[in-house]
Design an enzyme around this catalytic site. Structure first.
Site, PDB file in Angstrom:
ATOM      1  NE  ARG A  44     -14.614  -2.892  24.506  1.00 33.34           N
ATOM      2  CZ  ARG A  44     -14.587  -1.595  24.229  1.00 33.34           C
ATOM      3  NH1 ARG A  44     -13.550  -0.845  24.600  1.00 33.34           N
ATOM      4  NH2 ARG A  44     -15.576  -1.036  23.560  1.00 33.34           N
ATOM      5  CB  SER A 112     -22.650  -7.221  24.584  1.00 30.85           C
ATOM      6  OG  SER A 112     -21.303  -7.259  24.888  1.00 30.85           O
ATOM      7  CE  LYS A 141     -20.255  -0.497  23.317  1.00 30.43           C
ATOM      8  NZ  LYS A 141     -19.613  -1.131  22.175  1.00 30.43           N
TER       9      LYS A 141
END
Ligand code: TZP
Ligand code: MG
Length: 214
Positions: A44, A112, A141
């Site tokens: 990621r 997600s 995040k």
């Protein structure tokens, strides 16, 4: 290709690379996580550039040698180019149906989902698992949606036709709670990537995930 049961086992200790970990490269993070027993890895990088391509390829090769499934976040074309096992997409990314077309029928496609309502309106035909969170508050995040808590996790796991991976603010203690509330797996970033002792943290995660039998 992984059969559903094998995929479910692989989701158990799911490590995601941190693109903000000072002095701890993504490849080193993956080495530490897999050495401790991580069962799946996701690359990621929210500011991916083509100059990062060699890193993604190196992580992919390392995962292949260690026989750990490797997926790329956000970018199906990158995933396909490096020969990854799959891709993970969010609600605002490439739709899973297109990700599936790019990656082929044997690939792992994860999506997600941040709430029960979102789960109910997400087309899951081309997906293999869902990632759901944040379950707990997370600093990793900044644009994370509303915290779902263990009760949110439980209702999504009960409703989902696919295995559910819990994400957000999870470490060894909370991992056990997530499994008890229906998670097939837990996905973690900072509990390893920003730990004072990442090897110790990853080993504690492996214990909490009971992965010796995977
Ligand atoms: N999606 C929901 S929360 C989150 C992502 C990518 C961040 C998880 O990071 P951490 O450090 O394990 O809380
Ligand atoms: Mg995304």
């Amino acid at each position: 290709m992984l059969k559903p049961d094998a995929l479910r086992r692989r989701l158990r200790f799911y490590f995601i690379t941190d693109d903000q970990a000072e002095g701890f490269s993504a490849l080193e993070q993956v080495r530490v996580a897999i050495e401790a027993g991580a069962t799946m890895v996701q690359y990621r990088n929210k500011s991916f550039q083509l100059t990062d391509y060699a890193t993604v390829e190196a992580i992919c090769r390392y995962c292949q040698v260690r026989r750990v499934p490797f997926v790329v976040n956000d970018h199906p074309l990158l995933a396909r180019a490096v020969g990854a096992d799959g891709v993970h997409v969010g609600q605002d990314d490439t739709p899973p149906q297109l990700a599936r077309r790019i990656m082929g029928p044997r690939a792992i496609v994860g999506v997600s989902v941040s709430s029960l309502a979102e789960l109910e309106r997400t087309e899951l035909t081309d997906c293999d698992y869902i990632g759901t969170g944040p379950i707990f508050p997370t600093g990793t995040k900044p644009d994370a949606k509303t915290v779902q808590g263990l009760s949110g996790l439980q209702s999504m796991a009960a409703r989902s036709p696919l295995p559910v991976v819990a994400i957000g603010g999870i470490g060894p203690g909370r991992a056990r709670d997530c499994f008890a509330h229906g998670a097939a797996g837990v996905a973690v970033i900072s509990c390893i990537s920003r730990a004072a002792n990442p090897i110790k943290a990853a080993t504690a995660m492996a214990d909490a995930c009971n992965v010796s039998s995977v």
